[in-house]
Design a protein around this motif. Structure first.
Motif, mmCIF file in Angstrom:
data_model
loop_
_atom_site.group_PDB
_atom_site.id
_atom_site.type_symbol
_atom_site.label_atom_id
_atom_site.label_comp_id
_atom_site.label_asym_id
_atom_site.label_seq_id
_atom_site.Cartn_x
_atom_site.Cartn_y
_atom_site.Cartn_z
ATOM 1 N N THR A 1 0.820 -1.213 0.000
ATOM 2 C CA THR A 1 0.000 0.000 0.000
ATOM 3 C C THR A 1 0.854 1.262 0.000
ATOM 4 O O THR A 1 0.377 2.342 -0.356
ATOM 5 N N THR A 2 2.114 1.130 0.393
ATOM 6 C CA THR A 2 3.010 2.302 0.455
ATOM 7 C C THR A 2 3.863 2.448 -0.808
ATOM 8 O O THR A 2 4.591 3.429 -0.947
ATOM 9 N N LEU A 3 3.793 1.474 -1.709
ATOM 10 C CA LEU A 3 4.619 1.518 -2.917
ATOM 11 C C LEU A 3 3.858 2.144 -4.074
ATOM 12 O O LEU A 3 2.712 1.790 -4.340
ATOM 13 N N SER A 4 4.517 3.060 -4.773
ATOM 14 C CA SER A 4 3.902 3.656 -5.956
ATOM 15 C C SER A 4 4.008 2.694 -7.131
ATOM 16 O O SER A 4 4.794 1.751 -7.109
ATOM 17 N N ASP B 1 1.880 -14.566 -2.334
ATOM 18 C CA ASP B 1 2.198 -13.412 -1.498
ATOM 19 C C ASP B 1 3.358 -12.629 -2.091
ATOM 20 O O ASP B 1 4.397 -13.196 -2.451
ATOM 21 N N ALA B 2 3.200 -11.316 -2.167
ATOM 22 C CA ALA B 2 4.238 -10.459 -2.739
ATOM 23 C C ALA B 2 5.512 -10.481 -1.893
ATOM 24 O O ALA B 2 6.621 -10.496 -2.425
ATOM 25 N N TYR B 3 5.361 -10.496 -0.561
ATOM 26 C CA TYR B 3 6.552 -10.449 0.293
ATOM 27 C C TYR B 3 7.376 -11.729 0.159
ATOM 28 O O TYR B 3 8.609 -11.699 0.270
ATOM 29 N N LYS B 4 6.712 -12.846 -0.114
ATOM 30 C CA LYS B 4 7.435 -14.098 -0.335
ATOM 31 C C LYS B 4 8.183 -14.070 -1.673
ATOM 32 O O LYS B 4 9.270 -14.631 -1.794
#
Length: 462
Positions: free
Chosen positions: A215-218, A232-235
């Protein structure tokens, strides 16, 4: 001398005319694929007019084909390519195992499934042998419907692949476990590009333990269209970092073993609204490029090893001979001026000294000069059939390894298609039967002619 006018290409000096003339001069076919060549794909898709088709095509892999393969659709597999790439040949995955080692998969588009041997389409691809990359366009080896859709490992669709899965240690070395080779069905979760993967490596896209960071990434940092679907994006970020962490020591091992890194500058062009080049810059290589390069090199090496085991003399290899002593004059003069001692009686002594110099020298100017001078005497790599050369001549000088092949780009190189076919036959038949059936004089002759044509067309494509 007599001549006759065959046809007019257009006005001399026009970019399109000059490109067409260059293609003809180098015997590069830019014609559309014939109806006969396209017939199997028409039947597959139940479409009548398919040449030049650009819109998305729906195609379901037959269930009986899925059942023949290892199903890897639940694996977190993804691609990393240039931002403008359309033909996605290769995808990767990594899994951390309980014993502290890593399972790494290199998954390559299964072109041979769509390219039945000795059909009109196969013969056309064999004749073209390679895709030709121009500033404004690509002359593809295969029809766009295959290059960009059915074969391309696009995200969020089931795709057929030929996979090489191997285990690695944290220091970049291979584990003793035998690599696994086989046909698979995959579903890439993301189409990453090199800049996005580099932002992960640099920490601009952070490593976290959940997906709240998105949510914080443009969109400029991580485009929505390149974010994972169904995973999952973080994975995924962690996977890229793990692959990078293994690739760095793997690359250092190669260099320590004598591999050359000749930094030839590549140019990249921007185009105006007419499709003509209006600016040029040097294409920068980043760690994300090197990451993918390491795993492709490793997969190609492991496949060469497996081919030699399974099909023996029929193995389709990529040979790179060392420079000729007679062509090393400029290197010798430079060494004398820099007071660098090299025994010029043996190409091995020269090679080992120069490789060591490039590895240890801190002076970037001297390294650049050596790199430039090394290009001049370097012989071209070429495709060979193992039967036609002694085993001492299979080696790849630039990579400093005893054998090598091309497995990872079958969408744009016919040699890779042949490697896929030979590997598949070897796996299906088993070592004894494969060697018996594939090493006849007649088949070796066919392979030799294909290899020779691949060499010729690769050279003219430049």
């Amino acid at each position: 001398p007599f001549a006759r006018n065959v046809r007019s290409l257009g006005e001399a000096g026009s970019i399109n005319t000059e490109i067409e003339a260059t293609l003809i001069q180098n015997n590069v076919s830019s014609n559309v694929f014939s109806d006969e060549a396209m017939e199997p794909i028409k039947r597959l898709l139940s479409i009548n007019d398919i040449n030049g088709l650009t819109q998305h095509v729906e195609w379901q892999i037959p269930l009986d084909e899925i059942n023949k393969r290892k199903d890897l659709r639940d694996y977190r597999i993804f691609t990393i390519d240039p931002p403008t790439a359309k033909d996605l040949d290769d995808a990767v995955h990594i899994q951390e195992l309980e014993d502290g080692t890593y399972s790494v998969g290199v998954h390559i588009a299964d072109v041979s499934y769509f390219l039945e041997e000795d059909t009109a389409l196969d013969l056309e691809a064999r004749n073209r042998a390679t895709s030709v990359y121009l500033v404004q366009k690509v002359i593809p080896m295969l029809p766009p419907i295959l290059c960009e859709q059915l074969c391309s490992l696009n995200p969020n669709v089931d795709r057929l692949a030929f996979s090489c899965i191997f285990k690695m240690n944290q220091d970049g070395t291979l584990c003793d476990d035998k690599p696994w080779f086989g046909k698979t069905v995959i579903r890439s979760c993301a189409k990453l590009d090199y800049p996005t993967a580099q932002r992960m490596i640099d920490g601009v896209i952070p490593l976290t333990n959940n997906d709240d960071f998105l949510t914080t990434l443009s969109n400029d940092v991580w485009e929505d269209k390149r974010r994972p679907i169904g995973q999952d994006a973080y994975k995924l970020v962690k996977d890229v970092l793990l692959l990078h962490q293994l690739a760095v020591p793997r690359r250092q091992l190669r260099l320590n073993n004598g591999a050359l890194v000749i930094q030839n500058s590549k140019l990249t062009f921007s185009l105006d609204h007419h499709g003509n080049p209006n600016n040029v810059s040097i294409y920068k290589i980043h760690d994300s490029n090197r990451l993918i390069e390491e795993y492709m090199l490793l997969a190609n090496y492991l496949v060469a090893q497996e081919l030699l085991l399974l099909v023996g003399r029929a193995a389709f290899l990529r040979k790179h001979s060392p420079p000729k002593l007679s062509d090393m004059t400029n290197i010798k003069l430079l060494c004398e001026k820099l007071n660098i001692t090299i025994d010029f009686k043996s190409i091995n002594n020269i090679s080992n000294t120069i490789k060591h110099l490039l590895l240890t020298c801190d002076n970037e100017i001297i390294k650049s000069i050596f790199n430039a001078l090394l290009v001049q005497p370097m012989q071209l790599a070429k495709y060979i059939i193992a039967n036609n050369e002694s085993s001492t001549n299979w080696s790849h000088f630039g990579l400093s390894i005893p054998y090598y092949t091309h497995f990872t780009s079958p969408i744009r190189r016919y040699a890779d298609v042949m490697v896929h076919r030979l590997l598949e036959k070897g796996l299906l038949l088993g070592e004894a039967l494969a060697k018996e059936q594939l090493t006849t004089d007649q088949y070796i002759d066919i392979l030799t002619k294909i290899a020779d044509n691949c060499n010729t067309k690769r050279e003219t494509a430049k």
